[in-house]
Scaffold this motif. Structure first.
Motif, mmCIF file in Angstrom:
data_model
loop_
_atom_site.group_PDB
_atom_site.id
_atom_site.type_symbol
_atom_site.label_atom_id
_atom_site.label_comp_id
_atom_site.label_asym_id
_atom_site.label_seq_id
_atom_site.Cartn_x
_atom_site.Cartn_y
_atom_site.Cartn_z
ATOM 1 N N TRP A 1 -12.523 24.702 -16.851
ATOM 2 C CA TRP A 1 -13.535 25.261 -15.973
ATOM 3 C C TRP A 1 -14.901 25.477 -16.610
ATOM 4 N N GLU A 2 -15.026 25.413 -17.927
ATOM 5 C CA GLU A 2 -16.317 25.692 -18.552
ATOM 6 C C GLU A 2 -17.353 24.630 -18.166
ATOM 7 N N PRO A 3 -18.642 24.988 -18.199
ATOM 8 C CA PRO A 3 -19.690 24.049 -17.782
ATOM 9 C C PRO A 3 -19.644 22.713 -18.512
ATOM 10 N N GLY B 1 -11.765 25.991 -6.098
ATOM 11 C CA GLY B 1 -12.086 27.370 -6.445
ATOM 12 C C GLY B 1 -13.067 28.002 -5.481
ATOM 13 N N PRO B 2 -13.248 29.310 -5.594
ATOM 14 C CA PRO B 2 -14.186 30.013 -4.722
ATOM 15 C C PRO B 2 -15.628 29.583 -4.980
ATOM 16 N N GLY B 3 -16.480 29.803 -3.980
ATOM 17 C CA GLY B 3 -17.891 29.481 -4.116
ATOM 18 C C GLY B 3 -18.646 30.503 -4.943
ATOM 19 N N ALA B 4 -19.915 30.215 -5.191
ATOM 20 C CA ALA B 4 -20.730 31.028 -6.102
ATOM 21 C C ALA B 4 -21.025 32.428 -5.577
ATOM 22 N N ASN B 5 -20.885 32.664 -4.268
ATOM 23 C CA ASN B 5 -21.099 34.002 -3.719
ATOM 24 C C ASN B 5 -19.853 34.876 -3.804
ATOM 25 N N SER B 6 -18.791 34.322 -4.354
ATOM 26 C CA SER B 6 -17.504 35.015 -4.389
ATOM 27 C C SER B 6 -17.387 35.929 -5.609
ATOM 28 N N GLY B 7 -16.868 37.131 -5.395
ATOM 29 C CA GLY B 7 -16.578 38.026 -6.507
ATOM 30 C C GLY B 7 -15.441 37.501 -7.355
ATOM 31 N N THR B 8 -14.524 36.760 -6.720
ATOM 32 C CA THR B 8 -13.425 36.141 -7.466
ATOM 33 C C THR B 8 -13.979 35.106 -8.447
ATOM 34 N N ASP C 1 -17.003 35.178 -9.766
ATOM 35 C CA ASP C 1 -17.660 35.951 -10.821
ATOM 36 C C ASP C 1 -16.649 36.466 -11.834
ATOM 37 N N TYR C 2 -15.573 37.059 -11.311
ATOM 38 C CA TYR C 2 -14.590 37.671 -12.208
ATOM 39 C C TYR C 2 -13.869 36.608 -13.040
ATOM 40 N N PHE C 3 -13.429 35.541 -12.394
ATOM 41 C CA PHE C 3 -12.675 34.495 -13.090
ATOM 42 C C PHE C 3 -13.510 33.870 -14.206
ATOM 43 N N THR C 4 -14.757 33.544 -13.906
ATOM 44 C CA THR C 4 -15.593 32.908 -14.927
ATOM 45 C C THR C 4 -15.871 33.858 -16.087
ATOM 46 N N ALA D 1 -20.016 35.440 -16.523
ATOM 47 C CA ALA D 1 -19.951 35.352 -15.068
ATOM 48 C C ALA D 1 -20.802 34.197 -14.555
ATOM 49 N N LYS D 2 -20.266 33.462 -13.593
ATOM 50 C CA LYS D 2 -20.904 32.317 -12.934
ATOM 51 C C LYS D 2 -21.069 31.108 -13.849
ATOM 52 N N SER D 3 -20.509 31.157 -15.049
ATOM 53 C CA SER D 3 -20.576 30.019 -15.967
ATOM 54 C C SER D 3 -19.397 29.106 -15.670
ATOM 55 N N SER D 4 -19.662 28.009 -14.975
ATOM 56 C CA SER D 4 -18.590 27.129 -14.514
ATOM 57 C C SER D 4 -19.117 25.716 -14.313
ATOM 58 N N ARG D 5 -18.231 24.772 -14.464
ATOM 59 C CA ARG D 5 -18.555 23.414 -14.034
ATOM 60 C C ARG D 5 -18.815 23.441 -12.529
#
Length: 336
Positions: free
Chosen positions: A144-146, A171-178, A180-183, A190-194
């Motif tokens: 999942w990392e960028p 996975g959830p979209g960028a507005n999702s708290g899930t 944020d938490y998962f990343t 937070a929000k650091s994702s491919r």
């Protein structure tokens, strides 16, 4: 099929639509409707099943005098509306962040932070997946990392011995708290994702995606897995499966997390909002269990009721995420 299963599996939201009104069959004349009070709620798709269940029962108890709308904009999207004064209550699968605190402050909105349940973000694969019997945090980060974007596209790149099969991510979209938490928990920020994955704020879209593709993997709140166990398979993380037991004893880490509702200072004195929140907290454990989340200890709901009654505004998290927070640690923070 259980009542909540029917709700979860039938809940499909067209792209771009973020508000779902839970009218729940209440019919009334035009004259009567003029006196009906409305409570506007938005936010987390993870918190949605609990709040929807509470809303349904509360509306029944009010005999048509109160209408509750429950929207699904994601935690971040919900806070945007909340801090603009558009909603009375916001559901959140993570604590309010500093930028959201500042937005609310600029609008003159204070808030009460009330924990309502615990969740386990669940990593799921298709039942035909025979190889991903356990994944480490490091392996999930590799997915999942960028830096994985456009490069880590095969299961064989995750672990030696995994098949040379396409890695399909949901996975959830960028507005999702899930999200944020998962990343934050898995990648470290937070929000650091491919970005090359199928994203949706509607967790049922993710359920469908993983259930239809042998090579798929995704993540979302535990309730959506629990109600779709015939279509999905949960993957142990660091050797531990998500369950109410592993959430309560703290062994399912770092993907266990508290769920909240936030009540606006502009709404707290409305009789209908006050009654709804009191109803929510009195019955919180029941609704958490019915919707397949983990109920907090009775003392947590008592504390929340006390804080609500005393109008204790603010957050105990200082505008930051709370990765790996165990239930007993949450209780200690809330008791302060």
């Amino acid at each position: 099929m259980s009542k909540i299963s029917l709700k979860l599996n039938s809940w499909t939201v067209a792209a771009g639509i973020s508000m779902i009104a839970t009218t729940l069959g209440l019919s009334m004349s035009a004259v009567q409707s003029q006196s009906v009070k409305t409570i506007a709620i938005d936010g987390s798709s993870t918190v949605f099943p609990i709040t929807e269940a509470v809303a349904e029962e509360f509306q029944k108890s009010q005999g048509g005098r109160v209408r509750v709308t429950v929207g699904v904009s994601g935690t971040g999207g919900g806070f945007k509306k909340f801090c603009r004064g558009e909603t009375d209550i916001s559901g959140a699968s993570r604590p309010i962040l500093q930028k959201e605190i500042e937005a609310c402050k600029a609008a003159g909105i204070r808030y009460m932070e009330l924990p309502v349940a615990y969740d386990a973000i669940t990593v799921v694969v298709n039942p035909q997946n025979t190889w991903a019997k356990n994944l480490s945090v490091a392996e999930l980060k590799k997915m999942w990392e960028p830096g994985a974007q456009g490069k880590v596209n095969s299961w064989s790149l995750i672990r030696k011995g995994f098949p040379n099969a396409p890695l399909k991510l949901f996975g959830p979209g960028a507005n999702s708290g899930t999200f944020d938490y998962f990343t934050e928990a898995i990648v470290g920020k937070a929000k650091s994702s491919r970005g090359d994955f199928t994203a949706s704020e509607d967790d049922n879209v993710l359920v469908q995606g993983v259930s239809r593709d042998k090579n798929a993997i995704g993540y979302f709140g535990y309730a959506y897995y629990a109600e779709n166990q015939k279509r999905l398979k949960a993957v142990p993380v660091n050797g531990v499966l998500p369950s109410p037991t592993t959430v309560k004893n703290g062994s399912y880490s770092p993907l266990s997390r508290p769920l909240f509702i936030y009540v606006s200072s502009k709404s707290v004195d409305k009789p209908e909002v006050k009654q709804f929140v009191q109803f929510y907290l009195r019955n919180g454990a029941k609704f958490a269990q019915e919707t397949r989340y983990v109920a907090l200890p009775a003392s947590a709901y008592t504390t929340a009721q006390s804080h609500f009654g005393k109008k204790r505004f603010g957050t105990v998290f200082g505008g930051k995420e709370a990765v790996g927070l165990k239930i007993d640690e949450l209780l200690r923070r809330e008791a302060q």
